[in-house]
Enzyme design. Structure first.
Site, PDB file in Angstrom:
ATOM      1  N   TRP A   1      -2.831  -4.432  -6.098  1.00 21.73           N
ATOM      2  CA  TRP A   1      -2.569  -3.978  -4.730  1.00 21.73           C
ATOM      3  C   TRP A   1      -1.112  -4.191  -4.339  1.00 21.73           C
ATOM      4  O   TRP A   1      -0.514  -3.366  -3.634  1.00 21.73           O
ATOM      5  CB  TRP A   1      -3.506  -4.681  -3.748  1.00 21.73           C
ATOM      6  CG  TRP A   1      -4.912  -4.198  -3.849  1.00 21.73           C
ATOM      7  CD1 TRP A   1      -6.008  -4.884  -4.288  1.00 21.73           C
ATOM      8  CD2 TRP A   1      -5.392  -2.876  -3.548  1.00 21.73           C
ATOM      9  NE1 TRP A   1      -7.119  -4.089  -4.269  1.00 21.73           N
ATOM     10  CE2 TRP A   1      -6.787  -2.861  -3.820  1.00 21.73           C
ATOM     11  CE3 TRP A   1      -4.777  -1.717  -3.072  1.00 21.73           C
ATOM     12  CZ2 TRP A   1      -7.568  -1.714  -3.632  1.00 21.73           C
ATOM     13  CZ3 TRP A   1      -5.558  -0.580  -2.884  1.00 21.73           C
ATOM     14  CH2 TRP A   1      -6.937  -0.583  -3.164  1.00 21.73           C
TER      15      TRP A   1
ATOM     16  N   ASP B   1       0.284  -8.986   2.940  1.00 20.23           N
ATOM     17  CA  ASP B   1      -1.009  -8.313   2.947  1.00 20.23           C
ATOM     18  C   ASP B   1      -2.042  -9.401   2.679  1.00 20.23           C
ATOM     19  O   ASP B   1      -2.140  -9.920   1.574  1.00 20.23           O
ATOM     20  CB  ASP B   1      -1.044  -7.248   1.853  1.00 20.23           C
ATOM     21  CG  ASP B   1      -2.428  -6.624   1.667  1.00 20.23           C
ATOM     22  OD1 ASP B   1      -3.343  -6.961   2.441  1.00 20.23           O
ATOM     23  OD2 ASP B   1      -2.585  -5.809   0.733  1.00 20.23           O
TER      24      ASP B   1
ATOM     25  N   LYS C   1     -13.322  -7.474   4.812  1.00 20.38           N
ATOM     26  CA  LYS C   1     -13.667  -8.507   3.843  1.00 20.38           C
ATOM     27  C   LYS C   1     -14.051  -9.818   4.539  1.00 20.38           C
ATOM     28  O   LYS C   1     -15.093 -10.374   4.265  1.00 20.38           O
ATOM     29  CB  LYS C   1     -12.509  -8.723   2.865  1.00 20.38           C
ATOM     30  CG  LYS C   1     -12.172  -7.445   2.090  1.00 20.38           C
ATOM     31  CD  LYS C   1     -11.032  -7.625   1.138  1.00 20.38           C
ATOM     32  CE  LYS C   1     -10.607  -6.307   0.506  1.00 20.38           C
ATOM     33  NZ  LYS C   1     -11.642  -5.684  -0.332  1.00 20.38           N
TER      34      LYS C   1
END
Length: 362
Positions: free
Chosen positions: A104, A172, A196
């Site tokens: 990511w 992030d 999440k």
């Protein structure tokens, strides 16, 4: 609920049952209004109270001051932030530094390069992202340094934030948001897809230092400018009202559970149950992360030393109502995502299966 499995999915992920129950009631009617939360105006008093409460709880849970930080509820997920961040903070002649600890982070860098001068200053890619890169040199002229605090695919996590000096640190934190107690005042900006640890899919949480936002560009389309959303209290366009409502409920649950410190302690205990089992059974299982100090509390990753047994293990897990354990398609193996709301009983059930399976097949 009559049929509740243990959902190890990486996201959208498990939510606290108390949150699900209250959210279900909100779908029927909110605040005695005679309307579903799904129906109320985002500019009406019923939703306004929900929105403001979620903002205040967010800052409290993160332990940052409303005098210094502003919360924003946006859309587009973390992937949207990969572009929105450089769009707002990189002008001609400026650059940003990126530390890459997983797939990511690599995607964030790739997107930033499409919009400006983004530079990789460290990466663990050569070792298949099996650790957090810790050796790097930050450019004194960098506009910001970007990290991914938890690597969902590979199963690594930051526990000590990198020292970047006076350069703004941006993270992030999608997959460990509120899960680990950190000094969040060290960040110039944190962003996270909610699905999440913080709520359902559909809302992206951004918490930014006001002084950092003051330096953002204004010569970009208004919808992509952070200043637009700051100045309109995230109400420039219709926000994802239901998702924000659930985020507020999750934050209320976190506070009731004892805040980030209590949540982190529980997360450490849950992760230890699985890592201990995997380490004890190293002849059968191979943990994917080689540096133990970098092992994620959120996403426990491993492989079977005999890959031919993978399908059988997954079938037994599903029969035991342990679902979502298949590893990301890019790395294979297995992944147990045990976010804040995941119950300890489910983690223990998986550890028991690991031991039983190893005894029979090892």
């Amino acid at each position: 609920m009559s049929h509740r499995i243990y959902n190890f999915s990486a996201g959208p992920a498990i939510l606290p049952e108390a949150v699900l129950e209250e959210a279900a009631q909100g779908v029927r009617e909110i605040n005695g209004s005679g309307m579903s939360l799904l129906e109320v105006s985002h500019r009406g008093k019923d939703y306004e109270a929900i929105h403001n409460d979620a903002e205040q709880r967010l800052l409290r849970v993160l332990g940052v001051s409303a005098d210094e930080y502003v919360p924003m509820f946006l859309q587009g997920g973390a992937s949207g932030q990969f572009a929105q961040l450089p769009l707002n903070f990189l002008s001609a002649g400026q650059h940003a530094d990126y530390i890459i600890g997983g797939d990511w982070g690599a995607k964030a860098l790739k997107e930033a390069k499409n919009l400006g001068d983004a530079r990789e200053i460290a990466s663990s890619k050569a070792d298949k992202y099996t650790y957090i890169p810790k050796q790097f040199t930050v450019s004194p002229a960098a506009r910001y340094v970007h990290i991914t605090t938890n690597n969902t695919i590979e199963g690594t996590e930051y526990f000590d934030l990198p020292d970047v000096g006076d350069i703004p640190l941006v993270a992030d934190s999608s997959s460990d948001f509120t899960a680990v107690q950190r000094d969040n005042s060290k960040f110039a900006m944190i962003y996270a897809g909610a699905q999440k640890n913080a709520g359902p899919a559909g809302v992206t949480i951004v918490v930014a230092k006001k002084s950092f936002l003051d330096t953002a560009r204004t010569d970009i389309p208004a919808i992509w400018a952070y200043k637009t959303h700051r100045d309109t209290n995230s109400l420039y366009n219709t926000p994802p009202t239901f998702a924000i409502y659930v985020v507020g409920l999750v934050l209320k649950w976190i506070e009731a559970e004892g805040g980030q410190a209590a949540i982190e302690a529980r997360n450490k205990a849950k992760a230890a149950i699985l890592y201990n089992a995997l380490d004890e059974l190293s002849g059968v299982y191979e943990p994917a992360v080689t540096v133990k100090e970098d092992r994620s509390l959120m996403n426990v990753t491993w492989r079977l030393r005999n890959p031919a047994l993978e399908a059988e293990f997954l079938a037994e897990a599903k029969a035991a109502k342990l679902d979502g354990l298949k590893g990301h398609r890019s790395v294979g193996g297995f992944r147990a995502s045990i976010y804040n709301a995941f119950p300890t009983a489910g983690v223990q059930a998986l550890a028991d299966l690991l031991r039983d399976f190893a005894q029979r097949k090892g």
